[in-house]
Scaffold this active site. Sequence first.
Site, short mmCIF file in Angstrom:
data_model
loop_
_atom_site.label_atom_id
_atom_site.label_comp_id
_atom_site.label_asym_id
_atom_site.label_seq_id
_atom_site.Cartn_x
_atom_site.Cartn_y
_atom_site.Cartn_z
N TYR A 151 32.83 27.61 41.74
CA TYR A 151 33.74 28.52 42.46
C TYR A 151 35.18 28.38 41.97
CZ TYR A 151 35.08 31.25 46.65
OH TYR A 151 35.54 32.22 47.51
N LYS A 158 41.91 32.61 45.32
CA LYS A 158 42.03 32.70 46.79
C LYS A 158 43.17 31.83 47.30
CE LYS A 158 38.72 35.60 47.51
NZ LYS A 158 39.01 36.93 48.10
N1 NAP Z 1 30.59 36.46 51.32
C1 NAP Z 1 31.18 35.30 51.53
O1 NAP Z 1 30.52 34.26 51.71
C2 NAP Z 1 32.67 35.22 51.57
C3 NAP Z 1 33.26 34.06 52.06
C4 NAP Z 1 34.64 33.96 52.10
C5 NAP Z 1 35.43 35.02 51.69
N2 NAP Z 1 34.83 36.14 51.20
C6 NAP Z 1 35.72 37.22 50.77
O2 NAP Z 1 35.47 38.38 51.53
C7 NAP Z 1 35.75 39.54 50.74
C8 NAP Z 1 34.55 40.44 50.71
O3 NAP Z 1 33.46 39.71 50.21
P1 NAP Z 1 31.96 40.23 50.30
O4 NAP Z 1 31.13 39.05 50.52
O5 NAP Z 1 31.88 41.37 51.25
O6 NAP Z 1 31.77 40.73 48.80
P2 NAP Z 1 30.69 41.76 48.21
O7 NAP Z 1 29.54 41.89 49.14
O8 NAP Z 1 30.45 41.32 46.82
O9 NAP Z 1 31.53 43.09 48.18
C9 NAP Z 1 32.63 43.15 47.32
C10 NAP Z 1 33.37 44.42 47.63
O10 NAP Z 1 34.52 44.45 46.80
C11 NAP Z 1 34.47 45.63 46.02
N3 NAP Z 1 35.02 45.39 44.70
C12 NAP Z 1 34.64 44.46 43.79
N4 NAP Z 1 35.40 44.55 42.69
C13 NAP Z 1 36.28 45.57 42.90
C14 NAP Z 1 37.31 46.15 42.14
N5 NAP Z 1 37.61 45.68 40.93
N6 NAP Z 1 38.00 47.19 42.69
C15 NAP Z 1 37.71 47.65 43.91
N7 NAP Z 1 36.73 47.14 44.69
C16 NAP Z 1 36.04 46.10 44.18
C17 NAP Z 1 33.03 46.04 45.95
O11 NAP Z 1 32.96 47.45 45.72
P3 NAP Z 1 31.77 48.12 44.81
O12 NAP Z 1 30.51 47.63 45.43
O13 NAP Z 1 31.95 49.57 44.94
O14 NAP Z 1 31.99 47.64 43.42
C18 NAP Z 1 32.53 45.63 47.32
O15 NAP Z 1 32.80 46.62 48.28
C19 NAP Z 1 36.13 39.02 49.36
O16 NAP Z 1 37.53 38.91 49.28
C20 NAP Z 1 35.50 37.64 49.34
O17 NAP Z 1 36.11 36.77 48.42
C21 NAP Z 1 33.48 36.27 51.14
#
Ligand code: NAP
Length: 257
Positions: A151, A158
């Site tokens: 990570y 982050k």
């Molecule tokens: N899941 C976890 O365990 C976790 C934990 C802590 C923090 N987070 C944070 O929470 C946030 C959302 O995570 P998630 O788990 O929902 O991620 P995810 O399921 O992978 O979804 C990522 C989202 O970001 C969009 N995206 C990716 N690259 C992009 C770009 N270059 N321009 C515009 N949109 C983009 C994707 O859109 P498309 O699908 O259209 O490409 C999708 O809607 C992130 O900041 C992540 O780091 C997640």
Amino acid sequence: MFLQGKLALVTGSGRGIGKAIALKLASQGADIIVNFFRHREAAEETAREIEALGVKAQVIRANVGNPAKIDEIFDTISSDFGYLDILINNAASGVGRSAMDVDIKAWDWTMDINAKAALLCAQHATKLMEGRGGKIVSISSLGSSLVLPTYAIVGISKAALIALTRYLAIELAPKNICVNAVAASAVETEALKFYIKEQLMPDTRQATPAGRMVTPEDVANAVAFLCSEEASMIRGQTIIVDGGTSIAPFTIPKETQ
Ligand SMILES: NC(=O)c1ccc[n+]([C@@H]2O[C@H](COP(=O)([O-])OP(=O)(O)OC[C@H]3O[C@@H](n4cnc5c(N)ncnc54)[C@H](OP(=O)(O)O)[C@@H]3O)[C@@H](O)[C@H]2O)c1
């Protein structure tokens, strides 16, 4: 409905946590700009669900890692609405590698989408919030302060987001723009499957002191609170949403460390 009449841009809101945030803000009356990059159908479905809540939704495709595309997002918001009340920096990407294996391409890709985009979006958003105030919330993660396997580059991006949150909070305070972050532990989304193998999910669930994994809705609830007037004296802070995981590291199973 404490966000009635407000306009929110949620980056990366077609799927996952961003979608949950968009729906939560919409449920409180906000019109939503749904930004996506690769999955148009998911973004359009999110927009339909938002409209079913009785507010407006507009879908904008843009890779936020490309500054010219960020310009386009804000040109569109500027000409279609002329204002913005809430910016949620949620979109993220990354390359799952240890620090020693990160190359320049992986570094730039991850930092551009996860950190630089938040700065550029905030600079644009501030112009549209001029004279009306606003809220900016960025989605960080526990990997900003804890060392998680493969990570490194995402964790560094982050951490940059959290530092940026502090600087923006102070610089934008005179404009009545509240800037904060939310840092989540593992949330069950597509992104998590990339970092943690499916079979380790049950262990992650058991290791959370609260007894279950954090959901996208848990993160969305914290974001919505930070967008409320009740949170207006919270500035530059990072709210941890992790069910107690970060203060009880001894409960994390060895396989996930
Ligand atoms: N899941 C976890 O365990 C976790 C934990 C802590 C923090 N987070 C944070 O929470 C946030 C959302 O995570 P998630 O788990 O929902 O991620 P995810 O399921 O992978 O979804 C990522 C989202 O970001 C969009 N995206 C990716 N690259 C992009 C770009 N270059 N321009 C515009 N949109 C983009 C994707 O859109 P498309 O699908 O259209 O490409 C999708 O809607 C992130 O900041 C992540 O780091 C997640």
